[in-house]
Write a protein that holds these residues in place. Structure first.
Motif, short mmCIF file in Angstrom:
data_model
loop_
_atom_site.label_atom_id
_atom_site.label_comp_id
_atom_site.label_asym_id
_atom_site.label_seq_id
_atom_site.Cartn_x
_atom_site.Cartn_y
_atom_site.Cartn_z
N UNK A 60 35.83 50.87 36.20
CA UNK A 60 37.19 50.46 35.89
C UNK A 60 38.08 50.26 37.11
N UNK A 61 38.21 51.30 37.93
CA UNK A 61 39.09 51.23 39.10
C UNK A 61 38.31 51.37 40.41
N UNK B 90 24.88 42.16 37.74
CA UNK B 90 25.70 41.57 38.80
C UNK B 90 27.09 42.18 38.73
N UNK B 91 27.86 42.17 39.81
CA UNK B 91 29.15 42.84 39.82
C UNK B 91 30.27 42.01 39.21
N UNK B 92 31.28 42.74 38.71
CA UNK B 92 32.51 42.12 38.23
C UNK B 92 33.68 42.53 39.10
N UNK B 93 34.85 41.98 38.81
CA UNK B 93 36.02 42.25 39.65
C UNK B 93 36.41 43.73 39.66
N UNK C 43 27.45 36.89 42.77
CA UNK C 43 28.57 37.82 42.82
C UNK C 43 29.87 37.06 42.96
N UNK C 44 30.72 37.17 41.93
CA UNK C 44 32.07 36.60 41.99
C UNK C 44 33.10 37.70 42.21
N UNK C 45 32.62 38.91 42.54
CA UNK C 45 33.49 40.09 42.63
C UNK C 45 34.15 40.18 44.00
N UNK D 130 46.20 40.24 39.50
CA UNK D 130 45.23 39.15 39.65
C UNK D 130 43.83 39.68 39.37
N UNK D 131 42.99 38.83 38.76
CA UNK D 131 41.61 39.21 38.47
C UNK D 131 40.69 38.01 38.72
N UNK D 132 41.01 37.24 39.75
CA UNK D 132 40.21 36.06 40.06
C UNK D 132 38.88 36.47 40.68
N UNK D 133 37.97 35.53 40.67
CA UNK D 133 36.68 35.71 41.33
C UNK D 133 36.44 34.57 42.29
#
Length: 295
Positions: A72-73, A98-101, A147-149, A156-159
């Motif tokens: 989460x954080x 794969x990772x997320x933001x 990976x877009x993280x 903001x939560x862009x990748x």
């Protein structure tokens, strides 16, 4: 050749959130922590996640793809429980992530995902180091992990993939074009988004690559909704699938937790792919929501 079954879940946002140290609550994390304590903890539930995974395992998939946001954080205390959970999902040769933001929530922790989940996010080739994109061949499939993280500013939560990753992906797609493999692209952010704060910033470059070289299927997370988008490829349309958060109760426009179950097989000189969607209902049991042939 026998059919291959691939399960896809995303965004477990593993609950509960461990208590952060005071030193960790700075910058963007302060807002994320307030959002968790005031809102998200009501909807992201461990019993939901466990029920969903138990049902998924009962379907006996050949492989599982998890498309990011395991934590989460990106608190240090989140990563060990997330790894323990992933091991419960399955061994590293049967699960790819794969990772997320949220896995790279702040700059200081942007590499923690690769360090923690190395065995689940490492390609078959190379010297064992973690790099993106990677390729894992499993049965009929070639799983391509991106990976877009990237850490982003508050709200903001862009990748972003970046030029180096896109260039490496193009080489991989050229090589795979000569093989008889069902190419599955795994990325956290969807290729197309109506939300500027949540978009993949260089999606145009990624779309151009799959239009030119082709893949057979794209799996993503991030939006926490059921999603099917179509993109043009050199040999026809390419489906791109998203799923709700794997630990979520239904709220507003966001449906309850669900996962995709994809049956893939060779059909003469072409591929056949059938999608079944299984999700949590109001009684916290899992049922089939729909079944459709994609390809």
């Amino acid at each position: 050749m026998a059919a291959f079954t691939l399960a896809h879940l995303s965004d477990p946002h593993l609950p509960p959130l461990p208590a952060p140290r005071l030193a960790e609550l700075a910058g963007k994390r302060v807002l994320g922590y307030l959002n968790w304590t005031r809102n998200r903890h009501k909807y992201y539930r461990r019993e939901v996640l466990d029920t969903l995974v138990t049902d998924m395992q009962a379907q006996a998939p050949d492989h599982v793809a998890v498309t990011g946001d395991l934590v989460n954080l990106a608190l240090e205390a989140e990563f060990a429980p997330a790894l323990a959970w992933l091991r419960q999902v399955g061994p590293a040769d049967r699960v790819t992530t794969v990772p997320g933001n949220h896995d790279a929530y702040v700059r200081a922790m942007r590499h923690r995902f690769a360090e923690t989940f190395a065995d689940y996010s490492r390609g078959d080739a190379g010297d064992g180091r973690i790099s993106y994109p990677f390729v894992r061949r499993r049965g009929l499939l070639a799983l391509i992990g991106l990976s877009s993280a990237v850490p982003t500013a508050p709200f903001m939560a862009t990748g972003t993939l970046g030029r180096a990753q896109l260039d490496a992906l193009e080489k991989i797609l050229v090589e795979l074009a000569a093989e008889e493999a069902f190419r599955v692209l795994l990325v956290h952010h969807p290729l197309r988004s109506d939300s500027r704060p949540k978009r993949l910033t260089d999606s145009a470059g990624l779309i151009a690559l799959i239009e030119r070289h082709g893949v057979d299927l794209v799996l993503h997370g991030h939006d926490h909704i059921h999603s099917t988008m179509w993109f043009e490829g050199p040999d026809g349309r390419i489906p791109s699938l998203g799923v709700p958060a794997a630990s979520a109760l239904a709220r507003g426009r966001h449906p309850a937790a669900a996962y995709n179950l994809l049956r893939i097989e060779r059909d003469g000189n072409a591929w056949r792919c059938e999608q079944a969607v299984r999700g949590i209902d109001n009684q916290l049991t899992v049922r089939e929501i729909r079944r459709i042939r994609l390809i």
